[in-house]
Design a protein around this motif. Structure first.
Motif, PDB file in Angstrom:
ATOM      1  N   PRO A  89     -13.134  -3.711  13.339  1.00 29.63           N
ATOM      2  CA  PRO A  89     -12.730  -3.492  12.107  1.00 29.63           C
ATOM      3  C   PRO A  89     -11.598  -2.516  11.719  1.00 29.63           C
ATOM      4  CG  PRO A  89     -14.711  -2.493  12.579  1.00 29.63           C
ATOM      5  CD  PRO A  89     -14.052  -3.222  13.834  1.00 29.63           C
ATOM      6  N   ILE A  90     -10.853  -2.763  10.853  1.00 27.33           N
ATOM      7  CA  ILE A  90      -9.645  -1.849  10.260  1.00 27.33           C
ATOM      8  C   ILE A  90     -10.053  -1.166   9.150  1.00 27.33           C
ATOM      9  CG2 ILE A  90      -7.182  -1.836   9.200  1.00 27.33           C
ATOM     10  CD1 ILE A  90      -6.896  -4.721  10.586  1.00 27.33           C
ATOM     11  N   GLN A  91      -9.926   0.373   9.551  1.00 30.94           N
ATOM     12  CA  GLN A  91     -10.474   1.380   8.311  1.00 30.94           C
ATOM     13  C   GLN A  91      -9.195   1.435   7.480  1.00 30.94           C
ATOM     14  OE1 GLN A  91     -13.450   2.804   7.897  1.00 30.94           O
ATOM     15  NE2 GLN A  91     -14.259   1.675   9.456  1.00 30.94           N
ATOM     16  N   ILE A  92      -9.335   1.254   6.088  1.00 28.37           N
ATOM     17  CA  ILE A  92      -8.491   1.424   5.139  1.00 28.37           C
ATOM     18  C   ILE A  92      -8.196   3.078   4.708  1.00 28.37           C
ATOM     19  CG2 ILE A  92      -7.342   0.914   3.000  1.00 28.37           C
ATOM     20  CD1 ILE A  92      -9.055  -1.477   3.253  1.00 28.37           C
ATOM     21  N   PRO A  93      -7.274   3.999   5.086  1.00 27.91           N
ATOM     22  CA  PRO A  93      -7.144   4.952   4.643  1.00 27.91           C
ATOM     23  C   PRO A  93      -6.960   5.400   3.266  1.00 27.91           C
ATOM     24  CG  PRO A  93      -4.962   4.478   5.589  1.00 27.91           C
ATOM     25  CD  PRO A  93      -5.870   3.099   5.816  1.00 27.91           C
ATOM     26  N   LYS A  94      -7.066   6.647   2.820  1.00 26.92           N
ATOM     27  CA  LYS A  94      -7.028   6.967   1.438  1.00 26.92           C
ATOM     28  C   LYS A  94      -5.330   6.633   1.011  1.00 26.92           C
ATOM     29  CE  LYS A  94     -10.774   9.324   0.439  1.00 26.92           C
ATOM     30  NZ  LYS A  94     -12.030   8.146   0.436  1.00 26.92           N
ATOM     31  N   GLY A  95      -5.264   6.138  -0.243  1.00 24.19           N
ATOM     32  CA  GLY A  95      -4.030   5.788  -0.902  1.00 24.19           C
ATOM     33  C   GLY A  95      -3.355   4.743  -0.502  1.00 24.19           C
ATOM     34  N   VAL A  96      -4.002   3.749   0.197  1.00 25.01           N
ATOM     35  CA  VAL A  96      -3.514   2.310   0.586  1.00 25.01           C
ATOM     36  C   VAL A  96      -4.398   1.492  -0.164  1.00 25.01           C
ATOM     37  CG1 VAL A  96      -3.226   1.007   2.359  1.00 25.01           C
ATOM     38  CG2 VAL A  96      -2.897   3.329   2.852  1.00 25.01           C
ATOM     39  N   LYS A  97      -3.617   0.541  -0.821  1.00 21.02           N
ATOM     40  CA  LYS A  97      -4.185  -0.430  -1.791  1.00 21.02           C
ATOM     41  C   LYS A  97      -3.922  -1.871  -1.013  1.00 21.02           C
ATOM     42  CE  LYS A  97      -3.206   2.027  -5.699  1.00 21.02           C
ATOM     43  NZ  LYS A  97      -2.232   2.009  -7.002  1.00 21.02           N
ATOM     44  N   ILE A  98      -5.149  -2.612  -0.754  1.00 19.89           N
ATOM     45  CA  ILE A  98      -5.138  -3.921  -0.337  1.00 19.89           C
ATOM     46  C   ILE A  98      -5.338  -5.046  -1.486  1.00 19.89           C
ATOM     47  CG2 ILE A  98      -6.229  -5.274   1.552  1.00 19.89           C
ATOM     48  CD1 ILE A  98      -4.811  -3.056   2.688  1.00 19.89           C
ATOM     49  N   LYS A  99      -4.462  -6.043  -1.338  1.00 17.95           N
ATOM     50  CA  LYS A  99      -4.537  -7.215  -2.338  1.00 17.95           C
ATOM     51  C   LYS A  99      -4.529  -8.062  -1.585  1.00 17.95           C
ATOM     52  CE  LYS A  99      -2.232  -4.577  -6.030  1.00 17.95           C
ATOM     53  NZ  LYS A  99      -0.953  -4.538  -6.553  1.00 17.95           N
ATOM     54  N   THR A 156      -2.995 -14.760   2.278  1.00 19.98           N
ATOM     55  CA  THR A 156      -1.789 -13.400   2.427  1.00 19.98           C
ATOM     56  C   THR A 156      -2.766 -12.197   1.992  1.00 19.98           C
ATOM     57  OG1 THR A 156      -0.349 -15.108   1.357  1.00 19.98           O
ATOM     58  CG2 THR A 156       0.060 -12.744   1.296  1.00 19.98           C
ATOM     59  N   ILE A 157      -2.543 -11.226   2.927  1.00 22.08           N
ATOM     60  CA  ILE A 157      -2.723  -9.952   2.639  1.00 22.08           C
ATOM     61  C   ILE A 157      -1.556  -9.265   2.469  1.00 22.08           C
ATOM     62  CG2 ILE A 157      -3.874  -7.980   3.848  1.00 22.08           C
ATOM     63  CD1 ILE A 157      -5.185  -9.580   5.733  1.00 22.08           C
ATOM     64  N   ALA A 158      -1.834  -8.269   1.190  1.00 17.42           N
ATOM     65  CA  ALA A 158      -0.519  -7.374   0.822  1.00 17.42           C
ATOM     66  C   ALA A 158      -1.168  -5.897   0.757  1.00 17.42           C
ATOM     67  CB  ALA A 158      -0.128  -7.735  -0.536  1.00 17.42           C
ATOM     68  N   VAL A 159      -0.225  -5.128   1.588  1.00 16.40           N
ATOM     69  CA  VAL A 159      -0.663  -3.774   1.570  1.00 16.40           C
ATOM     70  C   VAL A 159       0.498  -2.906   1.148  1.00 16.40           C
ATOM     71  CG1 VAL A 159      -1.094  -1.910   3.341  1.00 16.40           C
ATOM     72  CG2 VAL A 159      -1.635  -4.179   3.864  1.00 16.40           C
ATOM     73  N   GLU A 160       0.040  -1.783   0.252  1.00 16.89           N
ATOM     74  CA  GLU A 160       0.806  -1.108  -0.548  1.00 16.89           C
ATOM     75  C   GLU A 160       0.225   0.279  -0.353  1.00 16.89           C
ATOM     76  OE1 GLU A 160       2.110  -0.258  -5.126  1.00 16.89           O
ATOM     77  OE2 GLU A 160       1.714  -2.289  -4.553  1.00 16.89           O
ATOM     78  N   GLY A 161       1.114   1.064  -0.098  1.00 18.00           N
ATOM     79  CA  GLY A 161       1.046   2.615   0.384  1.00 18.00           C
ATOM     80  C   GLY A 161       2.111   3.687  -0.083  1.00 18.00           C
ATOM     81  N   PRO A 162       1.914   4.993   0.392  1.00 19.81           N
ATOM     82  CA  PRO A 162       3.203   5.813   0.130  1.00 19.81           C
ATOM     83  C   PRO A 162       4.096   5.509   0.717  1.00 19.81           C
ATOM     84  CG  PRO A 162       1.370   6.723   1.223  1.00 19.81           C
ATOM     85  CD  PRO A 162       0.772   5.521   1.108  1.00 19.81           C
ATOM     86  N   LYS A 163       4.278   4.887   1.945  1.00 20.97           N
ATOM     87  CA  LYS A 163       5.653   4.676   2.799  1.00 20.97           C
ATOM     88  C   LYS A 163       6.233   3.393   2.436  1.00 20.97           C
ATOM     89  CE  LYS A 163       5.415   8.197   5.202  1.00 20.97           C
ATOM     90  NZ  LYS A 163       6.472   9.332   5.251  1.00 20.97           N
ATOM     91  N   GLY A 164       5.647   2.546   1.725  1.00 16.56           N
ATOM     92  CA  GLY A 164       6.161   1.194   1.229  1.00 16.56           C
ATOM     93  C   GLY A 164       5.080   0.201   1.066  1.00 16.56           C
ATOM     94  N   SER A 165       5.524  -1.246   0.950  1.00 17.46           N
ATOM     95  CA  SER A 165       4.624  -2.350   0.731  1.00 17.46           C
ATOM     96  C   SER A 165       5.258  -3.593   1.703  1.00 17.46           C
ATOM     97  CB  SER A 165       4.583  -2.741  -0.690  1.00 17.46           C
ATOM     98  OG  SER A 165       5.793  -3.040  -1.233  1.00 17.46           O
ATOM     99  N   LEU A 166       4.167  -3.847   2.284  1.00 22.35           N
ATOM    100  CA  LEU A 166       4.186  -5.115   3.135  1.00 22.35           C
ATOM    101  C   LEU A 166       3.304  -6.113   2.919  1.00 22.35           C
ATOM    102  CD1 LEU A 166       4.558  -3.280   6.296  1.00 22.35           C
ATOM    103  CD2 LEU A 166       6.467  -4.196   5.181  1.00 22.35           C
ATOM    104  N   SER A 167       3.521  -7.557   3.465  1.00 21.68           N
ATOM    105  CA  SER A 167       2.519  -8.516   3.240  1.00 21.68           C
ATOM    106  C   SER A 167       2.661  -9.387   4.538  1.00 21.68           C
ATOM    107  CB  SER A 167       2.730  -9.618   1.988  1.00 21.68           C
ATOM    108  OG  SER A 167       4.121 -10.009   2.022  1.00 21.68           O
ATOM    109  N   PHE A 168       1.451 -10.212   5.065  1.00 21.68           N
ATOM    110  CA  PHE A 168       1.293 -10.852   5.833  1.00 21.68           C
ATOM    111  C   PHE A 168       0.380 -12.065   5.545  1.00 21.68           C
ATOM    112  CE2 PHE A 168      -1.280 -11.827   9.821  1.00 21.68           C
ATOM    113  CZ  PHE A 168      -0.268 -12.363  10.536  1.00 21.68           C
TER     114      PHE A 168
END
Length: 180
Positions: A8-18, A23-35
């Motif tokens: 399993p992948i642990q989601i750290p604090k400050g990271v949002k998953i949509k 499609t999985i979109a990840v948004e955090g303090p360093k940027g946003s990516l999708s896959f």
């Protein structure tokens, strides 16, 4: 039994998953990516954990299972902490200068080489002639580092050129040493 795909992948604090469909979109303090997760693989976001499942044990499905988990983990780590690659520029007169969104490289050619940085990659040069590249996207960062290294790969006689930090170059003996 996939050790990578089942972890399993642990989601750290400050990271949002949509999620939307596959499609999985990840948004955090360093940027946003999708896959886009390949079709036979299913995933679930339960609170602070993302898990992946596969329908059967076919070879191609097993490969997609591990790849989907690894790509998602790279996005989570990249958006929270970011990735960094360092290139050493070795040689008399060889240097790099960052000017805005371009890297100007002096690598012993008759002309300077200007490399435009793609969106999402930043660079800085320190006093030791080391070029530090930073990005949230691990694949893009590796591609940019490989492109810059390709301009002047390290040669085996004197070791001059652009190399990754910690890369070992097997050195060769020159022709004058071999004569007797």
């Amino acid at each position: 039994m996939s050790r990578i795909g089942n972890a399993p992948i642990q989601i750290p604090k400050g990271v949002k998953i949509k999620t939307e469909g596959q499609t999985i979109a990840v948004e955090g303090p360093k940027g946003s990516l999708s896959f886009d997760v390949p079709e036979p693989i299913s995933f679930a976001v339960d609170g602070e954990v993302i898990s992946f499942k596969r329908p059967n044990d076919q070879r191609s499905v097993r490969a997609l299972h591990g790849m989907s988990r690894a790509m998602t983990n790279n996005m989570v780590v990249g958006c929270s902490v970011g990735f960094k690659k360092t290139l050493e520029i070795i040689g008399v007169g060889y240097r790099a200068i960052v000017k805005g969104k371009n890297i100007d490289l002096t690598l012993g050619f008759s002309h300077p080489v200007s490399y435009p940085l793609p969106e999402g990659v930043t660079a800085e040069v320190d006093k030791d002639n080391k070029l530090h590249l930073m990005s949230a996207d691990k694949a893009l960062l590796g591609s940019v580092a490989a492109d810059i290294r390709r301009y002047r790969p390290p040669e085996p006689y004197k070791g001059k050129g652009v190399r990754y930090l910690g890369e070992r170059i097997i050195r060769k003996e020159g022709k004058a040493r071999g004569k007797k």
